[in-house]
Design an enzyme around this catalytic site. Structure first.
Site, PDB file in Angstrom:
ATOM      1  N   LYS A 102      15.954  21.737 -10.192  1.00 13.67           N
ATOM      2  CA  LYS A 102      15.246  20.533 -10.615  1.00 13.67           C
ATOM      3  C   LYS A 102      16.121  19.555 -11.405  1.00 13.67           C
ATOM      4  O   LYS A 102      16.967  19.947 -12.192  1.00 13.67           O
ATOM      5  CB  LYS A 102      14.038  20.906 -11.502  1.00 13.67           C
ATOM      6  N   SER A 106      15.033  21.874 -15.394  1.00  9.90           N
ATOM      7  CA  SER A 106      13.840  22.665 -15.658  1.00  9.90           C
ATOM      8  C   SER A 106      14.271  23.972 -16.302  1.00  9.90           C
ATOM      9  O   SER A 106      15.341  24.496 -16.004  1.00  9.90           O
ATOM     10  CB  SER A 106      13.111  22.933 -14.343  1.00  9.90           C
ATOM     11  N   GLU A 156       9.477   8.887 -16.829  1.00 11.85           N
ATOM     12  CA  GLU A 156       8.083   9.250 -17.095  1.00 11.85           C
ATOM     13  C   GLU A 156       7.675   8.861 -18.512  1.00 11.85           C
ATOM     14  O   GLU A 156       6.546   8.449 -18.770  1.00 11.85           O
ATOM     15  CB  GLU A 156       7.880  10.750 -16.869  1.00 11.85           C
ATOM     16  N   HIS A 200       0.837  -1.214   0.000  1.00 12.04           N
ATOM     17  CA  HIS A 200       0.000   0.000   0.000  1.00 12.04           C
ATOM     18  C   HIS A 200       0.870   1.262   0.000  1.00 12.04           C
ATOM     19  O   HIS A 200       0.435   2.313   0.466  1.00 12.04           O
ATOM     20  CB  HIS A 200      -0.962   0.046   1.200  1.00 12.04           C
TER      21      HIS A 200
END
Ligand code: ARG
Length: 444
Positions: free
Chosen positions: A267, A261, A274, A140
């Site tokens: 970043k 970024s 992704e 979980h």
């Protein structure tokens, strides 16, 4: 009509397979006496010349010639004149395209198999490096029991091994040659289908001629195996996305496989991970596309089947990129094992070990041990400390059957080391799994 009818913009990708199929067919026609030896030789030389042109100049999108099969025949006629027209004896584009596409999918399977082998090697190497690095194991996405990073990585190794076996099954099942089924009914010419099948590396010819030209199971099998493989890659990619987030901080992605970024200088975004996750969705879409194309088609060939290639090509390209990117990420990531350990120690992840100790050492029924442990977790939580930092008096107040020996199982290292059951996370077992995986790879 020309635009909707043509497949050359995408099926030219199979030009090598088309030339190989034609070469095998021409040689067989010569051997069977359906063509004169001289004509068969002229055609063979002409096909070589066409292949050289394709290699050098690429294959043009000649929509008027519809597909790679018609284009190659037209090019052959430019080279050798009217003899070119004899090549298509006892053949249809229906068995021709079915053969070309099988050959293409077979090559694709071999490429994917090799690439997945490299990913397995990367996972094995990193697992070997971190066979006893403790991290929280989750259910979980809640800290559950400590495991090792090596164990976690080897889980993905095992998934990839199943993917490879699925592709191998697919290859074994599809390796039959439809050439000679002709348009749908077979042919009156005395063909030698065993000869063409052998020349093209197939285990033998297909049987039923109707099935031979209308079957696209091999392409669907490929897409289904690709779907399952992409699903696994996507889960691993998702782990990297979560692990690379600041609250987790389990992994620092390499500069090579992440991006900055344009506005936030701090970043380092896991774009490749992704995109592996995103590409999985597109691959699944390709599998759905071909399934839906095929599901309503009566025997034998319908032109809808020309739409079989774009989804397979697209899925293959996306899968190949995804495997390469995932392999690169696994190879170059820095695992923050200090951070993993700290979180494993902070989440009461050894609560099950305390309950198991009560069962084993004090004969307490597991359900009661579960309640006792729950009270110990509450006490540790209230005190803001780990289970292994609770004083023995506190533990004894909770249940007087607990004694000092319990501290032997409350550390995350002791917990991990104790899980020696077959397939368990104990470093001893993990190293055995790694050795077995290495031996399997070496024996391929
Ligand atoms: N371009 C076609 C395809 O990809 C080749 C087969 C055409 N056959 C036919 N009978 N029209 O499926």
């Amino acid at each position: 009509m020309r635009e909707i009818n043509a497949s050359i913009p995408f099926d030219k990708r199979m030009w090598r397979q088309d030339i190989a199929g034609s070469q095998a067919h021409a040689a067989m026609l010569g051997k069977a006496g359906i063509l004169s030896t001289a004509d068969a030789t002229t055609i063979a030389d002409g096909l070589d010349a066409v292949a050289k042109d394709y290699e050098r100049d690429g294959v043009p999108d000649d929509l008027a010639l519809e597909d790679i099969h018609m284009l190659t025949e037209a090019r052959l006629a430019e080279k050798i004149g009217p003899v070119a027209g004899r090549l298509h004896t006892a053949r249809s584009r229906n068995d021709q395209v079915a053969t070309d596409f099988r050959l293409w999918v077979r090559d694709a399977i071999d490429q994917v198999g090799a690439a997945l082998g490299a990913l397995q090697d990367a996972l094995i190497a990193r697992a070997d490096e971190h066979a006893d690095a403790v991290m929280p194991g989750f259910t979980h996405l809640q800290s559950a029991q400590p495991v090792t990073l090596g164990h976690h990585l080897m889980a993905y190794h095992d998934m990839i091994a199943r993917d490879r076996s699925r592709f191998a099954d697919n290859r074994a099942r599809m390796n039959r040659c439809p050439l000679g089924a002709a348009a749908l009914a077979g042919t009156s010419f005395p063909l030698d289908r065993d000869m063409t099948a052998k020349a093209l590396g197939f285990d033998g010819p297909t049987s039923n001629s109707l099935d031979s030209v209308s079957d696209r199971d091999f392409a669907l099998d490929y897409l289904m195996a690709a779907t399952q493989c992409a699903l696994h890659l996507s889960r691993l990619a998702e782990e990297f996305v979560i692990w690379a987030s600041q609250p987790f901080g389990f992994v620092a992605m390499s500069d090579q496989w992440s991006t900055g970024s344009s506005i936030m200088p701090q970043k380092r975004n896991p774009d490749a991970a992704e995109l592996v996750r995103g590409h999985a969705g597109r691959i699944m879409g390709c599998m759905t596309a071909l399934s839906v194309t095929m599901k309503g088609l009566p025997l034998a060939y319908s032109k809808d089947m020309q739409d079989d290639k774009p989804p397979v090509f697209e899925a293959h390209d996306l899968l190949a990129l995804s495997i390469a990117a995932m392999t690169g990420m696994v190879e170059t990531a820095t695992f923050r094992t200090d951070r993993m350990r700290a979180l494993a120690e902070s989440g009461f992840a050894t609560a099950t070990d305390l309950a198991d100790w009560l069962v084993r050492e004090a004969g307490v029924p597991f359900r009661e041990a579960h309640h006792i442990t729950g009270r110990a977790v509450k006490a540790a939580e209230d005190a803001g400390i780990g289970l292994d930092a609770l004083p023995i008096e506190t533990l004894k107040q909770i249940d007087d059957r607990i004694d000092e020996r319990v501290y032997d199982v409350l550390s995350v290292d002791a917990s991990v080391a104790s899980r020696t059951s077959l397939g368990g996370t104990s470093p001893v077992r993990v190293r055995e799994a790694i050795a077995a995986a290495m031996a399997a790879r070496a024996g391929e």
